[in-house]
Write a protein that holds these residues in place. Structure first.
Motif, PDB file in Angstrom:
ATOM      1  N   SER A 155      -8.144  10.070  -0.108  1.00 29.74           N
ATOM      2  CA  SER A 155      -9.264   9.883   0.327  1.00 29.74           C
ATOM      3  C   SER A 155     -10.097   9.138  -0.593  1.00 29.74           C
ATOM      4  N   VAL A 156     -11.127   9.072  -0.506  1.00 30.69           N
ATOM      5  CA  VAL A 156     -11.836   7.919  -1.891  1.00 30.69           C
ATOM      6  C   VAL A 156     -11.539   8.763  -3.183  1.00 30.69           C
ATOM      7  N   ASN A 157     -12.044  10.721  -3.034  1.00 24.63           N
ATOM      8  CA  ASN A 157     -12.462  10.498  -4.309  1.00 24.63           C
ATOM      9  C   ASN A 157     -10.628  10.857  -5.128  1.00 24.63           C
ATOM     10  N   THR A 158     -10.043  10.889  -4.005  1.00 26.34           N
ATOM     11  CA  THR A 158      -8.787  10.863  -4.685  1.00 26.34           C
ATOM     12  C   THR A 158      -8.677   9.824  -5.740  1.00 26.34           C
ATOM     13  N   ALA A 159      -8.584   8.550  -4.801  1.00 27.52           N
ATOM     14  CA  ALA A 159      -8.294   6.659  -5.998  1.00 27.52           C
ATOM     15  C   ALA A 159      -9.364   6.648  -6.883  1.00 27.52           C
ATOM     16  N   LYS A 160     -10.448   7.048  -6.859  1.00 29.52           N
ATOM     17  CA  LYS A 160     -11.085   7.462  -8.048  1.00 29.52           C
ATOM     18  C   LYS A 160     -10.694   8.092  -9.260  1.00 29.52           C
ATOM     19  N   SER A 161      -9.607   9.021  -8.620  1.00 26.39           N
ATOM     20  CA  SER A 161      -9.466  10.114  -9.802  1.00 26.39           C
ATOM     21  C   SER A 161      -7.880   9.288 -10.460  1.00 26.39           C
ATOM     22  N   TRP A 162      -7.055   8.964  -9.628  1.00 25.75           N
ATOM     23  CA  TRP A 162      -6.528   8.512  -9.758  1.00 25.75           C
ATOM     24  C   TRP A 162      -6.281   7.202 -10.538  1.00 25.75           C
TER      25      TRP A 162
END
Length: 388
Positions: free
Chosen positions: A213-220
Motif C-alpha cells: 500500500s502507499v501508506n506502507t511505502a511511506k512507512s518503509w
C-alpha cells in the motif's frame, strides 16, 4: 588511520553540551572514531548483555561512579538509560560528560526527544567522504566501490562486502525498528528504490511495483531514511509564480550499496548501466551533503529545481547569505554546450547566482558565467560547495 573530518566538530561541540550524540549508518566508523579521538573516555559497548545488566542493576550508582567521561556505544539498546543520563548530567551541570552512539537514528531520536532534548548535540557520521579518502582512478570504480571504511581498511571487494551488509541490515535493523512480516517484499522494495535513484518520487508507482500500500511505502521510506540508507532531496520553489514540481527525489547515501542492490557486479558494468548518469549524480549530491554534515553545516540548504516543462537543475545550494549555487551534473567525459542549457533557464539571475557544471572529463574551464569542473577538480569544488 584515516582522519575523519567530523572529529574536530565533535571536539568543539563536546565543550558546549553535557552530552554528545553520534549516529550514522552501521559500519560507518562511529566506534573507531570515538575510541581513537576520545581515548580519555571510558568505552562501554551496550551490545554486550553483561554491560547492560551491570548498568541497569544500579544506573544512578554506576553513572555517579564514573569520574571521567563515558562513551555508550549502541545506546539505543538500553532505552531506560536516557532518563538517568538526564538526571545525573543535570546535577553535574558541566559539558562533555557523556557520548552516546548508535546506528538506529529513529530509536535514538525518540529517546532523546523524550529525555535529553536541549542537553545533547546530535551529529551524523557517514562512510568516508571524498576529502577523507579521495577518488579512485575512474568515476566508474568510485561509484562501484562506495565509501564504507571496512572496504578500505581490509581491502575487501565490494561484491564481498555489500550483500552481507544488506542482509545484516534487513535482519537486524529492520526487524528492530518495524514489525515487517515479509522481509522478501521489503528487500524488493529496497531494490526498487535503488532503481529510482535521482528520479522524482512517485509513491503510488513505487508502492504498486512493490505490491504494498502507499501508506506502507511511506512507512518503509521513513525507515530507510532513519537507518541512513537513503535520503530525499527536496525541491527548490521559492518566490516563483510558475508551476514547479514539488515532490522530492531519491538518493542513496552510498553508491556502492546502490550498485549492489542494482546487481552491478563490476566497475565496468557501471559504465554501461542505464542508470550510470543517475549514479554519478547520486555520487556528487551525496558527497556534498556528507561533507556538509561532517563539517557541521546545515544540509537543509541543498535542493534540486524542476519546472512543469521538465527543465531541471540537478542541485541547488542556498548559502547563508541567500546566494544560490546551481550545479548541473553530467556523466559524459566531453564538454557539451547542452550541459549549460538548463542553467540559463533558471529564473533567478545576476550576482546572487553562481553556475557550475560537473562532468567526468579531464579539463576544467570557464564558459561565460559557468564554471566547468572535470573529474580531477571534483574534490576541491565539492569542498567549496559544501562550505557555501
Amino acid at each position: 588511520m584515516i582522519e575523519r573530518e567530523l572529529a574536530l566538530t565533535l571536539k568543539k561541540r563536546l565543550k558546549k553540551f553535557p552530552i554528545l550524540t553520534l549516529t550514522g549508518p552501521r559500519q560507518s566508523g562511529k566506534s573507531t572514531l570515538l575510541r581513537n579521538y576520545f581515548p580519555e573516555y571510558a568505552y562501554i559497548n551496550l551490545e554486550r548483555p553483561d554491560y547492560r545488566h551491570l548498568i541497569m542493576n544500579d544506573p544512578v550508582g554506576f553513572l555517579k561512579s564514573q569520574e571521567k567521561g563515558v562513551i555508550f556505544d549502541e545506546a539505543q539498546r538500553v532505552p531506560e538509560l536516557f532518563n538517568y543520563l538526564q538526571v545525573v548530567s543535570d546535577e553535574r551541570n558541566i559539558a562533555g560528560q557523556y557520548i552516546l552512539s548508535g546506528s538506529q537514528s529513529f530509536l535514538m531520536n525518540e529517546r532523546i526527544s523524550q529525555s535529553l532534548a536541549g542537553r545533547t548535540s546530535i551529529n551524523h557520521l557517514f562512510p568516508f567522504d571524498v576529502s577523507e579518502i579521495g577518488l579512485r582512478e575512474t568515476v566508474f570504480d568510485t561509484i562501484y566501490t562506495g565509501f564504507y571504511p571496512r572496504i578500505y581498511d581490509f581491502n575487501i571487494e565490494p561484491g564481498e562486502f555489500y550483500p552481507p551488509y544488506i542482509q545484516t541490515y534487513i535482519e537486524r535493523d529492520v526487524r528492530t525498528l518495524r514489525s515487517i512480516e515479509n522481509l522478501t517484499t521489503f528487500t524488493r522494495f529496497l531494490a526498487l528504490c535503488a532503481g529510482r535513484i535521482g528520479q522524482i518520487l512517485n509513491l503510488t508507482s513505487l508502492a504498486n511495483d512493490a505490491g504494498v500500500s502507499v501508506n506502507t511505502a511511506k512507512s518503509w521510506l521513513s525507515l530507510l531514511e532513519a537507518s541512513f540508507i537513503l535520503f530525499r532531496l527536496q525541491p527548490y520553489y521559492k518566490n516563483f509564480n510558475k508551476r514547479l514540481v514539488k515532490s522530492p527525489k531519491l538518493y542513496f547515501w552510498d553508491t556502492g550499496l546502490a550498485c549492489s542492490l542494482l546487481d552491478i557486479q563490476s566497475a565496468k558494468m557501471v559504465q554501461s548501466h542505464y542508470l550510470y548518469g543517475f549514479l554519478f549524480e547520486n555520487l556528487v549530491i551525496a558527497e556534498i551533503v556528507k561533507l556538509q554534515s561532517h563539517k557541521g553545516y546545515n544540509r537543509k540548504k541543498t535542493y534540486y529545481w524542476r519546472d512543469n516543462n521538465g527543465v531541471e537543475v540537478d542541485c541547488i545550494l542556498e548559502g547563508a547569505d541567500g546566494k544560490l549555487h546551481l550545479v548541473e551534473i553530467k556523466g559524459g567525459a566531453t564538454i557539451n554546450t547542452d550541459y549549460m542549457k538548463n542553467l540559463t533557464s533558471f529564473p533567478v539571475r545576476g550576482l546572487g547566482v553562481e553556475k557550475h557544471v560537473i562532468y567526468t572529463g579531464d579539463k576544467s574551464l570557464t564558459m561565460g558565467d559557468v564554471e566547468i569542473t572535470g573529474w580531477n577538480g571534483l574534490i576541491k569544488l565539492l569542498a567549496q560547495l559544501s562550505e557555501k
